[in-house]
Design a protein around this motif. Structure first.
Motif, PDB file in Angstrom:
ATOM      1  N   SER A 147       0.844  -1.196   0.000  1.00 20.19           N
ATOM      2  CA  SER A 147       0.000   0.000   0.000  1.00 20.19           C
ATOM      3  C   SER A 147       0.875   1.239   0.000  1.00 20.19           C
ATOM      4  O   SER A 147       2.026   1.207   0.452  1.00 20.19           O
ATOM      5  N   ILE A 148       0.320   2.323  -0.534  1.00 18.80           N
ATOM      6  CA  ILE A 148       1.015   3.591  -0.431  1.00 18.80           C
ATOM      7  C   ILE A 148       0.362   4.434   0.653  1.00 18.80           C
ATOM      8  O   ILE A 148      -0.853   4.372   0.878  1.00 18.80           O
ATOM      9  N   TYR A 149       1.207   5.213   1.319  1.00 14.82           N
ATOM     10  CA  TYR A 149       0.774   6.146   2.352  1.00 14.82           C
ATOM     11  C   TYR A 149       1.283   7.516   1.927  1.00 14.82           C
ATOM     12  O   TYR A 149       2.464   7.679   1.598  1.00 14.82           O
ATOM     13  N   THR A 150       0.384   8.500   1.899  1.00 17.74           N
ATOM     14  CA  THR A 150       0.747   9.794   1.336  1.00 17.74           C
ATOM     15  C   THR A 150       0.449  10.936   2.298  1.00 17.74           C
ATOM     16  O   THR A 150      -0.441  10.843   3.145  1.00 17.74           O
ATOM     17  N   ALA A 151       1.199  12.005   2.112  1.00 15.00           N
ATOM     18  CA  ALA A 151       0.934  13.265   2.813  1.00 15.00           C
ATOM     19  C   ALA A 151       1.209  14.389   1.825  1.00 15.00           C
ATOM     20  O   ALA A 151       2.278  14.425   1.206  1.00 15.00           O
ATOM     21  N   ASN A 152       0.243  15.284   1.665  1.00 11.25           N
ATOM     22  CA  ASN A 152       0.379  16.365   0.694  1.00 11.25           C
ATOM     23  C   ASN A 152      -0.091  17.673   1.306  1.00 11.25           C
ATOM     24  O   ASN A 152      -1.213  17.762   1.797  1.00 11.25           O
ATOM     25  N   ILE A 153       0.791  18.657   1.261  1.00  8.56           N
ATOM     26  CA  ILE A 153       0.427  19.984   1.734  1.00  8.56           C
ATOM     27  C   ILE A 153       0.689  20.978   0.605  1.00  8.56           C
ATOM     28  O   ILE A 153       1.815  21.135   0.143  1.00  8.56           O
ATOM     29  N   GLY A 154      -0.386  21.586   0.100  1.00 12.15           N
ATOM     30  CA  GLY A 154      -0.249  22.543  -0.991  1.00 12.15           C
ATOM     31  C   GLY A 154      -0.735  22.006  -2.313  1.00 12.15           C
ATOM     32  O   GLY A 154      -1.633  21.167  -2.373  1.00 12.15           O
ATOM     33  N   ASP A 155      -0.124  22.485  -3.421  1.00 16.73           N
ATOM     34  CA  ASP A 155      -0.622  22.142  -4.752  1.00 16.73           C
ATOM     35  C   ASP A 155       0.336  21.305  -5.580  1.00 16.73           C
ATOM     36  O   ASP A 155       0.143  21.154  -6.787  1.00 16.73           O
ATOM     37  N   SER A 156       1.391  20.748  -4.980  1.00 19.87           N
ATOM     38  CA  SER A 156       2.063  19.632  -5.634  1.00 19.87           C
ATOM     39  C   SER A 156       1.150  18.432  -5.420  1.00 19.87           C
ATOM     40  O   SER A 156       0.137  18.535  -4.724  1.00 19.87           O
ATOM     41  N   GLY A 157       1.474  17.276  -5.987  1.00 21.29           N
ATOM     42  CA  GLY A 157       0.560  16.159  -5.778  1.00 21.29           C
ATOM     43  C   GLY A 157       0.969  14.908  -6.526  1.00 21.29           C
ATOM     44  O   GLY A 157       2.077  14.796  -7.043  1.00 21.29           O
ATOM     45  N   PHE A 158       0.029  13.949  -6.593  1.00 20.01           N
ATOM     46  CA  PHE A 158       0.306  12.661  -7.231  1.00 20.01           C
ATOM     47  C   PHE A 158      -0.964  12.123  -7.870  1.00 20.01           C
ATOM     48  O   PHE A 158      -2.088  12.498  -7.493  1.00 20.01           O
ATOM     49  N   ILE A 159      -0.779  11.229  -8.838  1.00 21.79           N
ATOM     50  CA  ILE A 159      -1.878  10.442  -9.383  1.00 21.79           C
ATOM     51  C   ILE A 159      -1.387   9.004  -9.556  1.00 21.79           C
ATOM     52  O   ILE A 159      -0.200   8.768  -9.775  1.00 21.79           O
ATOM     53  N   ILE A 160      -2.313   8.045  -9.443  1.00 18.68           N
ATOM     54  CA  ILE A 160      -2.009   6.634  -9.663  1.00 18.68           C
ATOM     55  C   ILE A 160      -2.890   6.147 -10.810  1.00 18.68           C
ATOM     56  O   ILE A 160      -4.112   6.307 -10.772  1.00 18.68           O
ATOM     57  N   VAL A 161      -2.258   5.573 -11.825  1.00 26.06           N
ATOM     58  CA  VAL A 161      -2.976   5.119 -13.012  1.00 26.06           C
ATOM     59  C   VAL A 161      -2.934   3.589 -13.078  1.00 26.06           C
ATOM     60  O   VAL A 161      -1.872   2.975 -12.910  1.00 26.06           O
ATOM     61  N   ARG A 162      -4.106   3.011 -13.323  1.00 25.30           N
ATOM     62  CA  ARG A 162      -4.245   1.554 -13.464  1.00 25.30           C
ATOM     63  C   ARG A 162      -5.255   1.275 -14.580  1.00 25.30           C
ATOM     64  O   ARG A 162      -6.368   1.808 -14.563  1.00 25.30           O
ATOM     65  N   LYS A 163      -4.838   0.494 -15.542  1.00 24.17           N
ATOM     66  CA  LYS A 163      -5.705   0.138 -16.678  1.00 24.17           C
ATOM     67  C   LYS A 163      -6.263   1.379 -17.369  1.00 24.17           C
ATOM     68  O   LYS A 163      -7.436   1.449 -17.735  1.00 24.17           O
ATOM     69  N   GLY A 164      -5.398   2.362 -17.516  1.00 17.81           N
ATOM     70  CA  GLY A 164      -5.778   3.557 -18.256  1.00 17.81           C
ATOM     71  C   GLY A 164      -6.683   4.522 -17.532  1.00 17.81           C
ATOM     72  O   GLY A 164      -7.234   5.431 -18.148  1.00 17.81           O
ATOM     73  N   GLU A 165      -6.831   4.338 -16.205  1.00 16.14           N
ATOM     74  CA  GLU A 165      -7.685   5.237 -15.434  1.00 16.14           C
ATOM     75  C   GLU A 165      -6.994   5.662 -14.143  1.00 16.14           C
ATOM     76  O   GLU A 165      -6.165   4.923 -13.604  1.00 16.14           O
ATOM     77  N   ILE A 166      -7.348   6.841 -13.656  1.00 17.40           N
ATOM     78  CA  ILE A 166      -6.849   7.287 -12.355  1.00 17.40           C
ATOM     79  C   ILE A 166      -7.647   6.575 -11.270  1.00 17.40           C
ATOM     80  O   ILE A 166      -8.868   6.710 -11.196  1.00 17.40           O
ATOM     81  N   VAL A 167      -6.957   5.814 -10.431  1.00 14.67           N
ATOM     82  CA  VAL A 167      -7.637   5.093  -9.358  1.00 14.67           C
ATOM     83  C   VAL A 167      -7.454   5.781  -8.009  1.00 14.67           C
ATOM     84  O   VAL A 167      -8.156   5.456  -7.038  1.00 14.67           O
ATOM     85  N   ALA A 201      -1.474  18.690   6.425  1.00 12.99           N
ATOM     86  CA  ALA A 201      -1.396  17.952   5.165  1.00 12.99           C
ATOM     87  C   ALA A 201      -2.537  16.951   5.030  1.00 12.99           C
ATOM     88  O   ALA A 201      -2.972  16.343   6.014  1.00 12.99           O
ATOM     89  N   ASN A 202      -3.027  16.795   3.809  1.00 15.49           N
ATOM     90  CA  ASN A 202      -3.963  15.713   3.510  1.00 15.49           C
ATOM     91  C   ASN A 202      -3.211  14.390   3.527  1.00 15.49           C
ATOM     92  O   ASN A 202      -2.130  14.278   2.939  1.00 15.49           O
ATOM     93  N   THR A 203      -3.771  13.385   4.181  1.00 13.22           N
ATOM     94  CA  THR A 203      -3.134  12.075   4.236  1.00 13.22           C
ATOM     95  C   THR A 203      -4.082  11.017   3.689  1.00 13.22           C
ATOM     96  O   THR A 203      -5.293  11.085   3.925  1.00 13.22           O
ATOM     97  N   THR A 204      -3.526  10.057   2.949  1.00 12.26           N
ATOM     98  CA  THR A 204      -4.344   8.980   2.389  1.00 12.26           C
ATOM     99  C   THR A 204      -3.578   7.664   2.450  1.00 12.26           C
ATOM    100  O   THR A 204      -2.356   7.646   2.585  1.00 12.26           O
ATOM    101  N   THR A 205      -4.323   6.575   2.328  1.00 11.42           N
ATOM    102  CA  THR A 205      -3.765   5.227   2.217  1.00 11.42           C
ATOM    103  C   THR A 205      -4.475   4.525   1.068  1.00 11.42           C
ATOM    104  O   THR A 205      -5.693   4.656   0.930  1.00 11.42           O
ATOM    105  N   PHE A 206      -3.701   3.794   0.248  1.00 15.30           N
ATOM    106  CA  PHE A 206      -4.315   3.150  -0.905  1.00 15.30           C
ATOM    107  C   PHE A 206      -3.526   1.905  -1.288  1.00 15.30           C
ATOM    108  O   PHE A 206      -2.298   1.963  -1.427  1.00 15.30           O
ATOM    109  N   PRO A 207      -4.199   0.746  -1.469  1.00 17.75           N
ATOM    110  CA  PRO A 207      -3.496  -0.467  -1.893  1.00 17.75           C
ATOM    111  C   PRO A 207      -3.165  -0.403  -3.385  1.00 17.75           C
ATOM    112  O   PRO A 207      -4.012  -0.030  -4.197  1.00 17.75           O
TER     113      PRO A 207
END
Length: 298
Positions: A147-167, A201-207
């Protein structure tokens, strides 16, 4: 005789099962990992000096431990330049602090917000008194639970793509248009400076799954490249283990962002957001560009 044979077979099967279990327990577990690359450009190529981990006022790092892979980006707030302060130094030192903490395993892989907070505290305690402001985004891949664990403060960021879609993706944090949340160490007397706590910061967890593509970037990418174009580009390297091909993809995204940022006739994502805030804007937004790209692989 039949009874004895049954008992013998039962005992043999049990012993074989025990031996197989012991072998399975002793066999090292195979974990997934990140294959990572970086690309980007400073806004002003002529005036920017190359420093490892720095793209103009942007900064980045990639670090690995036995159980985690960590990606980070930060974007120094350029307004400090008018006060004689190098906006990129704050971001660079923040990322270097985080990188060092990861390499010495002085962080919790499931709490990246604590990593940002620790890196910021080291900035506050720095004898050199480094001033400025920065956004920050940290993505940690914890191999033990995939799993990924994230922390984001501000307007940098991330996206995760799977099978041609943002999940999965980050949420932008803005006080108001074009004014992101930020960590700050202002000069004495500057009491009106925006200064957010790392814990904001916004925090998320995602498998994640093998083959997933993770893009971590500063706003120089997201403000200039439409999300559909990003996804179309990223899906080409889903499941890709070849670092050279990943590097070519990262370079392509960075080049797109830079080209579009100087296109005055392009209705960029930044211009679209400006119009939503009743600001008549057209064209890209020239900025420093940092692309950190990774795929999940065995």
């Amino acid at each position: 005789m039949r009874s004895w044979t049954t008992r013998w077979l039962s005992r043999a099967l049990h012993q074989n099962w025990q031996a197989a279990s012991a072998t399975a327990e002793n066999k090292p577990r195979t974990y997934s990992r990140f294959i990572s690359v970086v690309s980007g450009f400073p806004k002003n190529l002529a005036q920017s000096k190359y420093k490892p981990g720095k793209m103009g006022d942007d900064a980045w790092f990639i670090a690995n431990t036995k159980t985690a892979d960590v990606l980070g980006v930060a974007d120094g707030v350029g307004g400090w330049r008018s006060y004689g302060i190098d906006p990129g130094e704050f971001a660079m030192v923040l990322m270097r602090n985080c990188e060092r903490l990861v390499k010495f395993s002085r962080f919790d892989p499931i709490k990246p917000v604590n990593l940002i907070a620790s890196g910021f505290r080291e900035l506050q305690d720095n004898r050199k008194c480094i001033l400025g402001s920065s956004t920050a985004c940290i993505v940690v891949f914890n191999r033990e639970d995939s799993s990924i664990y994230t922390a984001n403060i501000g307007d940098s960021g991330f996206i995760i793509v799977r099978k041609g879609e943002i999940v999965h993706r980050s949420e932008e944090q803005q006080h108001y248009f074009n004014t992101p949340f930020q960590l700050s160490l202002p000069p004495p007397g500057h009491t009106d400076v925006l200064s957010d706590r790392p814990e904001s910061a916004n925090t998320t967890t995602f498998p994640v799954c093998n083959g997933d593509v993770i893009l971590v970037a500063t706003d120089g990418v997201f403000d200039n490249v439409p999300i559909k174009l990003l996804v179309d580009t990223l899906q080409r390297v889903e499941g890709e283990n070849d670092q050279v091909k990943l590097q070519m993809c990262a370079n392509s995204i960075a080049l797109m962002a830079r080209s579009l940022s100087f296109d005055s006739k392009f209705l960029s994502p930044f211009s679209v957001n400006a119009r939503r805030n009743n600001i008549n804007a057209m064209g890209g937004k020239p900025d420093d560009i940092t692309v950190v790209l990774a795929t999940v692989a065995l």
